[in-house]
Structures are given as structure tokens and as C-alpha cells.
Design an enzyme around this catalytic site. Structure first.
Site, PDB file in Angstrom:
ATOM      1  CE  LYS A  12       0.588   1.793   4.294  1.00 35.19           C
ATOM      2  NZ  LYS A  12       1.124   2.971   4.745  1.00 35.19           N
ATOM      3  CB  ALA A 100       9.595  -0.201   3.184  1.00 35.31           C
ATOM      4  N   GLY A 104       3.912  -4.094   4.167  1.00 40.15           N
ATOM      5  CA  GLY A 104       4.226  -5.468   3.749  1.00 40.15           C
ATOM      6  C   GLY A 104       3.751  -6.502   4.769  1.00 40.15           C
ATOM      7  N   GLY A 105       4.139  -6.329   6.029  1.00 35.80           N
ATOM      8  CA  GLY A 105       3.769  -7.291   7.076  1.00 35.80           C
ATOM      9  C   GLY A 105       2.261  -7.317   7.290  1.00 35.80           C
ATOM     10  CG  ASP A 139      -1.159   0.273   8.149  1.00 33.31           C
ATOM     11  OD1 ASP A 139      -1.986   1.175   8.399  1.00 33.31           O
ATOM     12  OD2 ASP A 139       0.040   0.489   7.875  1.00 33.31           O
TER      13      ASP A 139
HETATM   14  O1  C5P Z   1      -0.850  -1.188  15.138  1.00 37.42           O
HETATM   15  P1  C5P Z   1       0.592  -1.400  14.792  1.00 37.42           P
HETATM   16  O2  C5P Z   1       1.223  -2.474  15.634  1.00 37.42           O
HETATM   17  O3  C5P Z   1       0.834  -1.606  13.356  1.00 37.42           O
HETATM   18  O4  C5P Z   1       1.324  -0.021  15.166  1.00 37.42           O
HETATM   19  C1  C5P Z   1       2.730   0.064  15.288  1.00 37.42           C
HETATM   20  C2  C5P Z   1       3.074   1.259  16.135  1.00 37.42           C
HETATM   21  O5  C5P Z   1       2.689   2.446  15.435  1.00 37.42           O
HETATM   22  C3  C5P Z   1       2.332   1.336  17.461  1.00 37.42           C
HETATM   23  O6  C5P Z   1       3.031   0.680  18.462  1.00 37.42           O
HETATM   24  C4  C5P Z   1       2.288   2.847  17.702  1.00 37.42           C
HETATM   25  O7  C5P Z   1       3.514   3.272  18.221  1.00 37.42           O
HETATM   26  C5  C5P Z   1       2.174   3.418  16.312  1.00 37.42           C
HETATM   27  N1  C5P Z   1       0.789   3.751  15.900  1.00 37.42           N
HETATM   28  C6  C5P Z   1       0.120   4.820  16.488  1.00 37.42           C
HETATM   29  N2  C5P Z   1      -1.149   5.136  16.071  1.00 37.42           N
HETATM   30  C7  C5P Z   1      -1.738   4.449  15.084  1.00 37.42           C
HETATM   31  C8  C5P Z   1      -1.074   3.379  14.462  1.00 37.42           C
HETATM   32  C9  C5P Z   1       0.195   3.056  14.883  1.00 37.42           C
HETATM   33  O8  C5P Z   1       0.644   5.463  17.391  1.00 37.42           O
HETATM   34  N3  C5P Z   1      -2.969   4.810  14.690  1.00 37.42           N
END
Ligand code: C5P
Length: 291
Positions: A12, A100, A104-105, A139
Site C-alpha cells: 500500500k 518501509a 508489507g507485514g 493497517d
Molecule cells: O498497530 P501497529 O502495531 O501496526 O502499530 C505500530 C506502532 O505504530 C504502534 O506501536 C504505535 O507506536 C504506532 N501507531 C500509532 N497510532 C496508530 C497506528 C500506529 O501510534 N494509529
């Protein structure tokens, strides 16, 4: 029941990314326009496996255990479906650059959800898969369907938008990754002076005008990049524009930069020039939603 299935997991891009503020749960409220592209990982699911969930990939440094988002997605799916006695092999062939800003994950995790839904004939609609995906990562809900979408909240509140007209994207990831939590932390202490015109982007998509879309591509994380990093990102953006891109922007928390092209020839030439400097350079195209 078939015992093997191959699914694609597309990358994406963020056409816009805005951070609205920090939430009580530590996450941030976001408002962003997302777009899927054809650059994809391949996921092969096989139930002809030893008991448990096993992950293997073509990249030795990726986790091949329960920490892989694909394995987390499988666990979340089986928990929701009440399926036990699990035997599952997940083979991930990665092409999307890692860490990146291209999801991807998360896309691998979403592909596992779509694949298991098919393999186990559970027939869950997309919104159920999105809710399962939400427990795996912010995501993942978007990646279940992909396409051109407005994502809000943590990223899980999704509104389908008018599809982006066909175009070419050059993706270029410089030789460093940027920590997502660190960049969110940086933005907390920063007063953002510019925000993307997300509503204008939605209107530009409605009229299908790629020039208007390109004018509105904007990612607030570019404004809080560490100095040395910001210079490299800017240099790649300049190369994209010099090569004939209508616009160029960083995606997610980086470090991938993309350029949007209407000319295949200019996109190919720019990809070639950037590839000489940055190995992780790809030529790709937008794709519509998957399901
Ligand atoms: O949800 P995910 O594990 O992909 O998010 C990774 C990191 O990105 C979270 O630990 C947080 O620090 C940050 N994040 C955030 N607000 C979001 C999405 C992600 O602060 N809406």
C-alpha cells in the site's frame, strides 16, 4: 477441503497521511488516503503440515515464529472461528521492501485472513476479517480489501473512495529504515504547521484528475524526519520530479518514497536511474480492491 492455497499480498501507498492527535490508549488518530499497488508478496498456505502454525520466508532475518504478523493473523482467525487441532504452514515469498511504510507485514497478515477464510470455507464477509485483522495491527483492516480507501481512527475506520485512475508508481526505499514508534513519538512533540488537504484529495479522486491528486499528495511524517534522513528523502523526491513524476511523497512512516507517473516510459527511465543508486527500487501500478 483443499489443503493448499496461494494468495497475493499487495503493498500500500499513502496518497495522504495526517496525524490528528494522540489518543488515551497511546495510539494516534489518523486520517489518510491509502492505495494498493501491484507489487506483492506471495503467501502459500498449506494444512498438510505438522501440528501448530509454522512460518517460513525467503528472507533469513524475518521472524519465522509466532512474532510474524502472518502467524498472529492465523492465530486470531482460528480463535475467532473456534478451530483447534491446527496444522498450518505459511510460506511467505517477500518482494515488498521490509519496514518501509508499504504495509508489507500487514498485507501478509490480511492475505492469511483471506486465504484461511477460503481454505476453511468459513465464508466470513470482509468486515469480519477486518475486525479480526484489527487485533493484529492498525493497517491490517485496510489490507483485507485494499483499493482506494480513506482510513481513519487508528486506521480501522474505512470508507471506500472513487478508484485512482490507472497510472504508474516508482517506489524507492533508501538504505535505511525508520522506526514507526519513534516517528510517532517525534510527532507528539511537534506542532504541525501543514496538513494534507484530504477532502481535496477525495474530490480529486471523484473527478479522476491525476494532476489534482498529485498536487495533494502529502505526508506529515516528512515534517518530523531526522535531518540526515530528510535530505535523502528530498533528494529521491527531486529525482522523481526530474524524471517526470506528477508528484512524489513518502509513504507511511517511510522510508519508501513514491512518484506518480502517467507516462510508462518516464516511469521506467526514472526507476532505472534510481535503481543504480538504491537497490530497493520498483516499478508498479495501482490496483483496485481485492474482494
Ligand atoms: O498497530 P501497529 O502495531 O501496526 O502499530 C505500530 C506502532 O505504530 C504502534 O506501536 C504505535 O507506536 C504506532 N501507531 C500509532 N497510532 C496508530 C497506528 C500506529 O501510534 N494509529
Amino acid at each position: 477441503m483443499n489443503n493448499m492455497l496461494k494468495v497475493q499480498a499487495p503493498a500500500k501507498l499513502n496518497l495522504t497521511l495526517d496525524v490528528l492527535g494522540k489518543r488515551p490508549d497511546g495510539y494516534h488518530n489518523l486520517r489518510m488516503v491509502m492505495q494498493s499497488v501491484s507489487l506483492s508478496d506471495s503467501i502459500t498456505l498449506s494444512t498438510d503440515a505438522a501440528p501448530g502454525i509454522h512460518v517460513s520466508t525467503n528472507l533469513s532475518y524475518l521472524p519465522n515464529n509466532e512474532n510474524n504478523l502472518a502467524a498472529k493473523a492465523a492465530s486470531a482467525f482460528f480463535l475467532y472461528a473456534g478451530i483447534d487441532n491446527i496444522s498450518l504452514d505459511i510460506r511467505i515469498d517477500k518482494r515488498i521492501p521490509v519496514c518501509a511504510g508499504t504495509a508489507g507485514g500487514s498485507s501478509d497478515a490480511a492475505a492469511v485472513l483471506r486465504g484461511l477464510n477460503q481454505l476453511y470455507s468459513t465464508g466470513y464477509p470482509a468486515d469480519i476479517l477486518e475486525r479480526i485483522g484489527e487485533t493484529v495491527g492498525s493497517d491490517v483492516p485496510y489490507c483485507v480489501k485494499g483499493g482506494t480507501v480513506l482510513a481513519e481512527g487508528k486506521g480501522e475506520i474505512l470508507t471506500t473512495l472513487s478508484p485512482l485512475p490507472d497510472c504508474w508508481f516508482v517506489l524507492c526505499k533508501p538504505g535505511f529504515s525508520i522506526s514507526t514508534p519513534d516517528l510517532f513519538h517525534s510527532i507528539d512533540g511537534f506542532r504541525l504547521r501543514h496538513h494534507p488537504d484530504t477532502d481535496g484529495m477525495i474530490k480529486a479522486l471523484n473527478t479522476g484528475n491525476l494532476r489534482e491528486v498529485s498536487l495533494r499528495m502529502y505526508n506529515v511524517f516528512e515534517d518530523v524526519l531526522p535531518k540526515g534522513r530528510a535530505d535523502v528523502i528530498q533528494e529521491i523526491k527531486d529525482s522523481m520530479l526530474d524524471g517526470g513524476a506528477l508528484g512524489s511523497c513518502m509513504t507511511g512512516t517511510g522510508s519508501t518514497v513514491y512518484g506518480l507517473f502517467t507516462s510508462q516510459e518516464k516511469a521506467e527511465q526514472t526507476a532505472q536511474i534510481l535503481k543504480d543508486r538504491y537497490r530497493d527500487t520498483f516499478l508498479t501500478q495501482n490496483i483496485p480492491c481485492i474482494i
